[in-house]
Write a protein that holds these residues in place. Structure first.
Motif, PDB file in Angstrom:
ATOM      1  N   LYS A   1       0.969  -1.336   0.043  1.00 48.31           N
ATOM      2  CA  LYS A   1      -0.192  -0.013   0.065  1.00 48.31           C
ATOM      3  C   LYS A   1       0.710   1.263   0.146  1.00 48.31           C
ATOM      4  O   LYS A   1       0.669   2.252   0.651  1.00 48.31           O
ATOM      5  CB  LYS A   1      -1.163   0.246   1.257  1.00 48.31           C
ATOM      6  CG  LYS A   1      -1.837  -0.963   1.203  1.00 48.31           C
ATOM      7  CD  LYS A   1      -2.964  -0.844   2.530  1.00 48.31           C
ATOM      8  CE  LYS A   1      -4.089  -2.096   2.419  1.00 48.31           C
ATOM      9  NZ  LYS A   1      -5.099  -1.741   3.534  1.00 48.31           N
TER      10      LYS A   1
ATOM     11  N   SER B   1      -2.580   0.488  -4.493  1.00 47.86           N
ATOM     12  CA  SER B   1      -3.953   1.034  -4.295  1.00 47.86           C
ATOM     13  C   SER B   1      -4.298   1.577  -2.908  1.00 47.86           C
ATOM     14  O   SER B   1      -3.684   0.890  -1.836  1.00 47.86           O
ATOM     15  CB  SER B   1      -4.743  -0.543  -4.410  1.00 47.86           C
ATOM     16  OG  SER B   1      -6.103  -0.225  -4.349  1.00 47.86           O
ATOM     17  N   LYS B   2      -4.910   2.562  -2.830  1.00 43.15           N
ATOM     18  CA  LYS B   2      -5.245   3.189  -1.530  1.00 43.15           C
ATOM     19  C   LYS B   2      -6.313   2.320  -0.877  1.00 43.15           C
ATOM     20  O   LYS B   2      -6.432   2.754   0.387  1.00 43.15           O
ATOM     21  CB  LYS B   2      -5.627   4.705  -1.919  1.00 43.15           C
ATOM     22  CG  LYS B   2      -4.785   5.396  -2.535  1.00 43.15           C
ATOM     23  CD  LYS B   2      -5.099   7.024  -2.694  1.00 43.15           C
ATOM     24  CE  LYS B   2      -3.799   7.736  -3.424  1.00 43.15           C
ATOM     25  NZ  LYS B   2      -4.413   9.264  -3.615  1.00 43.15           N
ATOM     26  N   THR B   3      -6.949   1.728  -1.473  1.00 43.18           N
ATOM     27  CA  THR B   3      -8.064   0.911  -0.704  1.00 43.18           C
ATOM     28  C   THR B   3      -7.716  -0.399  -0.493  1.00 43.18           C
ATOM     29  O   THR B   3      -8.078  -0.964   0.374  1.00 43.18           O
ATOM     30  CB  THR B   3      -9.614   1.308  -1.438  1.00 43.18           C
ATOM     31  OG1 THR B   3      -9.221   0.608  -2.876  1.00 43.18           O
ATOM     32  CG2 THR B   3      -9.767   2.793  -1.535  1.00 43.18           C
TER      33      THR B   3
ATOM     34  N   GLY C   1      -2.616  -5.118  -2.249  1.00 41.30           N
ATOM     35  CA  GLY C   1      -2.559  -5.833  -3.061  1.00 41.30           C
ATOM     36  C   GLY C   1      -1.028  -6.785  -2.846  1.00 41.30           C
ATOM     37  O   GLY C   1      -0.160  -6.040  -2.134  1.00 41.30           O
TER      38      GLY C   1
END
Length: 382
Positions: A224, A337-339, A342
Motif C-alpha cells: 500500500k 492501491s489506496k483501498t 495488493g
C-alpha cells in the motif's frame, strides 16, 4: 588405485607409523570435503596397505563411512561441474546492456533474453498454488559469490531454499541431486541473474575485481505505498524485476537538478508532465516516465556508476563532477492501491562493492510497505 596410493607411503613413513598407534587415534582424521584432509585420508590408506595391517572393526567402520562421504562429495560436485563449465553460459544479453550503460545519456536498460528464467521464478513463487512453503510476507537479502558456477550454485540454492522448498523434502533433494546433473530451474534462474549483474561491474575500481552480488527478494501480501518519493540509488547500479504486482516507475532519461527536485518534492501528475518538454514551459503528456512491465528485468544506474570507457563530451563531464546524479536513473516504488492494497513480489540485485554488506532474513512479518520497497536505511537512497 592401489599402486597410486602406495606412492604416498614412503612420504609418511618417518611421520606416522599406524601399526604402533591405537586405532581410536585415527578418529582425528574425520573426513571433511577439503583437499588437506583428503590427503590425510589417502596417506592413511596408503600406509595401511603398505604395512598390510589388519583393520579392526572400529577402524573399518570409520574408513567405510569416509569412503561413502568421499564418494558423495564427488557425486554432488560433479553435478555442478557437469551442468556448468568454468564460465556459465548466460541467456541474457548482458554484453549489450553493459555497452549501453556506458553511454552518459543512458540511465536504464532492459536486459532481453531472460524471459524463460523470469517465468520459472514467477511460476514457482507466484502461480504455484501447491507450494505452501512460500511465506506470504518476506524480506531477504543474501550475498552470492559469482566467481564461479560452483560457488554461485551453493549460494543461490541456499537462497532458493530460504524462500521456498518443493512440495516434499524428497522432491527438494531430487531437484538438484539426481544422477543426470540437473539443477532446479529456480536456482538456475538466480545464478543467471547473479552472474549477469556481476558482469556489469565497470570502471577502474570494480571491473574484474567485484565478482559478488547481493540478491534481495521481497514478498508483500498487502502493498500500500502512498506516493513514494522519487530517488536515485547510492550504488553503482541496481537490477530489478517484478514477479507479481505493479512495476517500478522510472525516468527513461537522465534528469537535471531542477527536474530531480521537482520529482522529489511534487511527484508527477498522471495527466500532465511538467518536465516532459525539458523547460519549454509547455505541459505535455508524460513521455519520459514509464513503469516496468511484469517479468521485465531492468538495470538502473546509481550515483556511483563509473564506466571504463566513456563518450562523455567536455560539456557533460564538468556537470558530472558537480551533479553526482547526472547519469543516475530517477525512480520510485510504484504507488499501491489506496483501498485494496495488493500482492507484490520483487527481486533486486546489487554489486557487492563494499558500500552495503548487510544481509537479513525476515519472514511472515506483515507490513503494508507504505513508503515503497526501498532499501532499509535512508543512506542507501537519496
Amino acid at each position: 588405485f592401489r599402486p597410486w596410493l602406495l606412492i604416498f607411503a614412503p612420504v609418511v613413513d618417518n611421520i606416522i607409523d599406524l601399526s604402533r598407534q591405537p586405532v581410536l587415534q585415527h578418529s582425528q582424521f574425520e573426513f571433511q570435503p577439503t583437499s588437506v584432509v583428503n590427503e590425510y585420508f589417502v596417506v592413511n590408506m596408503a600406509t595401511l596397505m603398505r604395512h598390510n595391517i589388519t583393520l579392526r572393526p572400529v577402524m573399518s567402520l570409520f574408513l567405510l563411512s569416509s569412503l561413502v562421504e568421499f564418494a558423495w562429495s564427488l557425486a554432488t560436485s560433479s553435478i555442478v561441474s557437469s551442468t556448468s563449465s568454468s564460465s556459465l553460459n548466460l541467456q541474457g544479453n548482458w554484453g549489450s546492456a553493459k555497452t549501453a550503460l556506458r553511454s552518459p545519456d543512458c540511465c536504464v536498460v532492459s536486459v532481453p533474453g531472460l524471459e524463460s528464467h523470469m517465468k520459472v521464478l514467477q511460476e514457482h513463487w507466484v502461480n504455484n498454488k501447491n507450494n505452501n512453503s512460500l511465506p506470504s510476507d518476506l524480506d531477504l537479502r543474501a550475498r552470492v559469490s559469482a566467481k564461479s558456477p560452483q560457488s554461485s550454485y551453493k549460494d543461490c540454492l541456499r537462497i532458493r531454499r530460504s524462500v521456498s522448498l518443493y512440495d516434499s523434502e524428497e522432491e527438494d533433494e531430487e531437484s538438484f541431486n539426481d544422477n543426470d546433473g540437473h539443477i532446479d530451474p529456480c536456482t538456475a534462474a538466480l545464478m543467471e541473474l547473479a552472474h549477469g549483474v556481476a558482469s556489469l561491474a565497470d570502471g577502474p575500481k570494480l571491473e574484474g575485481s567485484c565478482t559478488d552480488v547481493f540478491i534481495r527478494i521481497v514478498c508483500a501480501s498487502d502493498y500500500k505505498a502512498r506516493d513514494p518519493m522519487f530517488h536515485t540509488d547510492k550504488a553503482p547500479l541496481r537490477g530489478y524485476v517484478t514477479l507479481c504486482g505493479v512495476g517500478t516507475e522510472f525516468m527513461t532519461r537522465t534528469c537535471t537538478p531542477l527536474e530531480y527536485a521537482t520529482l522529489r518534492t511534487l511527484g508527477v501528475n498522471k495527466e500532465k508532465d511538467p518536465i516532459g518538454s525539458r523547460g519549454s514551459g509547455e505541459e505535455q503528456p508524460m513521455k519520459n516516465l514509464r513503469q516496468a512491465e511484469e517479468l521485465e528485468f531492468i538495470v538502473m544506474k546509481g550515483d556511483h556508476y563509473e564506466a571504463t570507457t566513456t563518450t562523455a563530451s567536455a560539456s557533460s563531464s564538468w556537470i558530472q563532477n558537480i551533479w553526482k546524479r547526472a547519469s543516475a536513473c530517477v525512480h520510485r516504488s510504484p504507488p499501491g492501491s489506496k483501498t485494496l492494497g495488493g500482492r507484490r513480489i520483487i527481486v533486486s540485485l546489487d554489486l557487492a562493492d563494499g558500500d552495503d554488506d548487510r544481509e537479513w532474513y525476515e519472514a511472515n512479518k506483515k507490513r503494508e510497505w507504505r513508503s515503497g520497497m526501498t532499501q532499509r536505511k535512508s543512506h542507501l537512497v537519496s
